[in-house]
Design an enzyme around this catalytic site. Structure first.
Site, PDB file in Angstrom:
ATOM      1  N   ARG A   1       6.042 -10.517  -5.429  1.00  0.00           N
ATOM      2  CA  ARG A   1       4.793 -10.799  -4.727  1.00  0.00           C
ATOM      3  C   ARG A   1       3.863  -9.589  -4.812  1.00  0.00           C
ATOM      4  O   ARG A   1       4.201  -8.553  -5.398  1.00  0.00           O
ATOM      5  CB  ARG A   1       5.092 -11.134  -3.268  1.00  0.00           C
ATOM      6  CG  ARG A   1       5.552  -9.932  -2.473  1.00  0.00           C
ATOM      7  CD  ARG A   1       5.990 -10.319  -1.063  1.00  0.00           C
ATOM      8  NE  ARG A   1       5.952  -9.169  -0.171  1.00  0.00           N
ATOM      9  CZ  ARG A   1       6.465  -9.150   1.036  1.00  0.00           C
ATOM     10  NH1 ARG A   1       7.074 -10.222   1.519  1.00  0.00           N
ATOM     11  NH2 ARG A   1       6.365  -8.068   1.792  1.00  0.00           N
TER      12      ARG A   1
ATOM     13  N   GLU B   1       1.699  -6.518  -5.165  1.00  0.00           N
ATOM     14  CA  GLU B   1       1.253  -5.661  -6.264  1.00  0.00           C
ATOM     15  C   GLU B   1       2.413  -4.872  -6.868  1.00  0.00           C
ATOM     16  O   GLU B   1       2.646  -4.908  -8.075  1.00  0.00           O
ATOM     17  CB  GLU B   1       0.185  -4.695  -5.728  1.00  0.00           C
ATOM     18  CG  GLU B   1      -0.250  -3.688  -6.755  1.00  0.00           C
ATOM     19  CD  GLU B   1      -1.639  -3.137  -6.515  1.00  0.00           C
ATOM     20  OE1 GLU B   1      -2.424  -3.741  -5.767  1.00  0.00           O
ATOM     21  OE2 GLU B   1      -1.952  -2.089  -7.109  1.00  0.00           O
ATOM     22  N   ASP B   2       3.182  -4.208  -6.035  1.00  0.00           N
ATOM     23  CA  ASP B   2       4.180  -3.299  -6.602  1.00  0.00           C
ATOM     24  C   ASP B   2       5.417  -4.039  -7.098  1.00  0.00           C
ATOM     25  O   ASP B   2       5.908  -3.760  -8.202  1.00  0.00           O
ATOM     26  CB  ASP B   2       4.567  -2.237  -5.562  1.00  0.00           C
ATOM     27  CG  ASP B   2       5.371  -1.118  -6.203  1.00  0.00           C
ATOM     28  OD1 ASP B   2       4.891  -0.548  -7.193  1.00  0.00           O
ATOM     29  OD2 ASP B   2       6.490  -0.849  -5.749  1.00  0.00           O
ATOM     30  N   SER B   3       5.935  -4.993  -6.317  1.00  0.00           N
ATOM     31  CA  SER B   3       7.118  -5.720  -6.808  1.00  0.00           C
ATOM     32  C   SER B   3       6.750  -6.526  -8.052  1.00  0.00           C
ATOM     33  O   SER B   3       7.579  -6.729  -8.947  1.00  0.00           O
ATOM     34  CB  SER B   3       7.725  -6.615  -5.722  1.00  0.00           C
ATOM     35  OG  SER B   3       6.792  -7.529  -5.224  1.00  0.00           O
TER      36      SER B   3
ATOM     37  N   ASP C   1       0.838  -1.204   0.000  1.00  0.00           N
ATOM     38  CA  ASP C   1       0.000   0.000   0.000  1.00  0.00           C
ATOM     39  C   ASP C   1       0.872   1.253   0.000  1.00  0.00           C
ATOM     40  O   ASP C   1       0.688   2.159  -0.808  1.00  0.00           O
ATOM     41  CB  ASP C   1      -0.915  -0.001   1.238  1.00  0.00           C
ATOM     42  CG  ASP C   1      -1.683  -1.301   1.357  1.00  0.00           C
ATOM     43  OD1 ASP C   1      -2.592  -1.516   0.557  1.00  0.00           O
ATOM     44  OD2 ASP C   1      -1.338  -2.107   2.242  1.00  0.00           O
TER      45      ASP C   1
ATOM     46  N   GLN D   1      13.238   1.809  -2.898  1.00  0.00           N
ATOM     47  CA  GLN D   1      12.630   1.200  -4.086  1.00  0.00           C
ATOM     48  C   GLN D   1      13.583   1.193  -5.281  1.00  0.00           C
ATOM     49  O   GLN D   1      13.594   0.255  -6.066  1.00  0.00           O
ATOM     50  CB  GLN D   1      11.328   1.918  -4.435  1.00  0.00           C
ATOM     51  CG  GLN D   1      10.221   1.613  -3.425  1.00  0.00           C
ATOM     52  CD  GLN D   1       8.921   2.315  -3.759  1.00  0.00           C
ATOM     53  OE1 GLN D   1       8.925   3.477  -4.136  1.00  0.00           O
ATOM     54  NE2 GLN D   1       7.810   1.613  -3.601  1.00  0.00           N
TER      55      GLN D   1
HETATM   56  O1  TRH Z   1       4.668  -6.021   0.563  1.00  0.00           O
HETATM   57  P1  TRH Z   1       3.663  -6.657  -0.307  1.00  0.00           P
HETATM   58  O2  TRH Z   1       3.333  -8.027   0.042  1.00  0.00           O
HETATM   59  O3  TRH Z   1       2.352  -5.778  -0.322  1.00  0.00           O
HETATM   60  C1  TRH Z   1       1.070  -6.327  -0.385  1.00  0.00           C
HETATM   61  C2  TRH Z   1       0.412  -6.155  -1.692  1.00  0.00           C
HETATM   62  O4  TRH Z   1       0.334  -4.821  -2.077  1.00  0.00           O
HETATM   63  C3  TRH Z   1      -0.970  -6.719  -1.601  1.00  0.00           C
HETATM   64  O5  TRH Z   1      -1.646  -6.566  -2.818  1.00  0.00           O
HETATM   65  C4  TRH Z   1      -1.702  -5.982  -0.532  1.00  0.00           C
HETATM   66  O6  TRH Z   1      -2.978  -6.473  -0.402  1.00  0.00           O
HETATM   67  C5  TRH Z   1      -0.940  -6.149   0.746  1.00  0.00           C
HETATM   68  O7  TRH Z   1       0.364  -5.664   0.581  1.00  0.00           O
HETATM   69  C6  TRH Z   1      -1.587  -5.387   1.854  1.00  0.00           C
HETATM   70  O8  TRH Z   1       4.200  -6.662  -1.801  1.00  0.00           O
HETATM   71  P2  TRH Z   1       4.444  -5.486  -2.833  1.00  0.00           P
HETATM   72  O9  TRH Z   1       3.153  -4.935  -3.311  1.00  0.00           O
HETATM   73  O10 TRH Z   1       5.329  -6.035  -3.830  1.00  0.00           O
HETATM   74  O11 TRH Z   1       5.192  -4.349  -2.046  1.00  0.00           O
HETATM   75  C7  TRH Z   1       6.530  -4.432  -1.685  1.00  0.00           C
HETATM   76  C8  TRH Z   1       7.147  -3.053  -1.736  1.00  0.00           C
HETATM   77  O12 TRH Z   1       8.423  -3.090  -1.109  1.00  0.00           O
HETATM   78  C9  TRH Z   1       7.375  -2.569  -3.162  1.00  0.00           C
HETATM   79  O13 TRH Z   1       7.071  -1.191  -3.262  1.00  0.00           O
HETATM   80  C10 TRH Z   1       8.868  -2.763  -3.366  1.00  0.00           C
HETATM   81  C11 TRH Z   1       9.359  -2.484  -1.977  1.00  0.00           C
HETATM   82  N1  TRH Z   1      10.708  -2.998  -1.660  1.00  0.00           N
HETATM   83  C12 TRH Z   1      11.706  -2.066  -1.447  1.00  0.00           C
HETATM   84  O14 TRH Z   1      11.486  -0.848  -1.569  1.00  0.00           O
HETATM   85  N2  TRH Z   1      12.940  -2.523  -1.098  1.00  0.00           N
HETATM   86  C13 TRH Z   1      13.242  -3.846  -1.009  1.00  0.00           C
HETATM   87  O15 TRH Z   1      14.400  -4.209  -0.701  1.00  0.00           O
HETATM   88  C14 TRH Z   1      12.197  -4.782  -1.287  1.00  0.00           C
HETATM   89  C15 TRH Z   1      12.503  -6.254  -1.217  1.00  0.00           C
HETATM   90  C16 TRH Z   1      10.944  -4.325  -1.594  1.00  0.00           C
END
Ligand code: TRH
Length: 383
Positions: free
Chosen positions: A276, A278-280, A18, A260
């Site tokens: 995993r 949404e964003d990654s 989020d 990010q």
């Molecule tokens: O963290 P998530 O599992 O977030 C999830 C999803 O958004 C899901 O749809 C939602 O319902 C739930 O949250 C509440 O996975 P996501 O979306 O990939 O987000 C990870 C974020 O972390 C993404 O913006 C990338 C960031 N990230 C970094 O900035 N640095 C890092 O080293 C890593 C591994 C990730």
């Protein structure tokens, strides 16, 4: 269009998706559209994990061009309603803020930025208004998506060119791996990254990789799947950033979470990424490399339907053998039962998967990215 004030509201439900999406959107709106953005976040500690420059003790601060405010209840007395208001992922806007919006002579444009889905119904719901039951306000639903009739996907201008330059620059990549403490990859070896949820499939995959004849380096940002990785290797230990583990031909390197941009760099530098949420998931697509998606698990297997909907789009232009191999790998991963041959079969399709991963982002961006579509949507309603 004149400079507009945008308020983006984000509650951190769990994990980083989020805040990851809203932080990215806020920066892109400011950088590319000169938007004056305030990002309201209820959990600064989670936010700081992906934005290390954030000061978690400050209720209000500038982070680059964005004003970040801690969203506490009630909102601070100096809160002024913005011209464009985004509630992310259905987070509930405070009643007093809604009242203040309703009291404006020119009503703000109120949008709910929804979760990403490739399902067909999204096209029918994207952009629809929903009248407030009591107040003279409309809320519009803005759905990200994979087709021209949805809100598209977040992608900063110039990102793919930056990625291309990075992927063409071997010296920069070598220096990058050195700074991460990762030794050169053995000849013929693969570099893989893994950022998924807890997963029995990850254990099975690790066993397959360890037994394989091909050298593999697995890059593992700290997170939920780490204990499964260690279990898959038969290691009883706590992992910390900087740790390394060897098992057969497999070397595992535990990385810290970065900002990010740092994570993008990791995705761009690996041969295959497991991502995993949404964003990654979206960032792996921009990396232009084969990937697998561990979708956020939902009740009654609703997530498997969503995964299949994405695979229909992604595999439409893939040769049948490659499509089947990718589908099998992703479905088995998400169902927690990964057969050893799923990885081997995927590897046999590598050249086709690589080629497809390269062209796919261009196809997705042909009808503009999410911020461009959002700004267009706003322009049409605020003029
Ligand atoms: O963290 P998530 O599992 O977030 C999830 C999803 O958004 C899901 O749809 C939602 O319902 C739930 O949250 C509440 O996975 P996501 O979306 O990939 O987000 C990870 C974020 O972390 C993404 O913006 C990338 C960031 N990230 C970094 O900035 N640095 C890092 O080293 C890593 C591994 C990730």
């Amino acid at each position: 269009m004149r400079r507009l004030r945008w308020d983006i509201f984000c509650t951190v439900i769990d994990n980083f998706g989020d805040i990851g999406v809203t932080w990215r959107l806020a920066r892109q709106l400011a950088a590319q559209y000169d938007a004056d953005v305030t990002l309201w976040v209820d959990d600064l500690t989670s936010f700081a994990r992906i934005a290390p420059a954030l000061d978690t003790t400050q209720a209000s601060q500038m982070l680059g061009a964005i004003r970040v405010r801690h969203w506490s209840v009630p909102l601070p007395p100096d809160t002024v309603v913005a011209e464009v208001v985004i509630e992310a992922f259905g987070c509930y806007l405070p009643d007093d803020y809604q009242q203040a919006m309703a009291a404006c002579s020119v009503k703000p444009l109120w949008l709910n930025l929804e979760y990403l889905s490739a399902e067909a119904w999204v096209e029918n719901c994207h952009g629809l208004p929903s009248p407030h039951p009591q107040l003279p306000l409309n809320k519009y639903f803005f759905f990200p998506g994979f087709t021209s009739r949805t809100g598209g996907l977040l992608c900063e201008q110039g990102l793919l060119a930056e990625r291309d330059a990075w992927q063409a620059d071997q010296a920069a990549q070598d220096a990058y791996w050195l700074t991460q403490g990762i030794p050169p990859c053995p000849a013929g070896g693969l570099r893989l990254s893994l950022f998924s949820y807890e997963s029995t499939a990850a254990r099975q995959w690790l066993a397959t990789l360890a037994a394989s004849a091909q050298p593999v380096q697995l890059l593992l940002p700290l997170g939920k799947v780490v204990p499964d990785v260690l279990a898959g290797l038969g290691i009883v230990a706590e992992a910390r950033a900087g740790d390394g583990f060897r098992c057969g031909q497999l070397d595992v390197f535990v990385l810290p979470m970065t900002d990010q941009a740092g994570y993008d760099r990791l995705l761009w530098s690996c041969d295959f990424n497991i991502v995993r949420g949404e964003d990654s998931f979206v960032r792996a697509q921009w990396a232009g490399r084969p990937f697998a998606w561990h979708i956020y698990p939902q009740e009654e297997h609703a997530h498997i339907e969503k995964l299949n909907a994405f695979l229909v789009h992604y595999c439409a232009a893939l040769a049948p053998g490659a499509a089947t191999a990718l589908r099998d790998f992703m479905l088995q991963w998400n169902q927690g039962q990964l057969a050893p041959q799923a990885w081997e079969t995927l590897r046999q399709q590598w050249p086709l998967l690589q080629q497809h991963a390269r062209v796919w982002p261009q196809q997705l961006l042909a009808d503009a990215d999410l911020a461009a579509r959002l700004v267009q949507f706003v322009k049409m309603r605020l003029q």
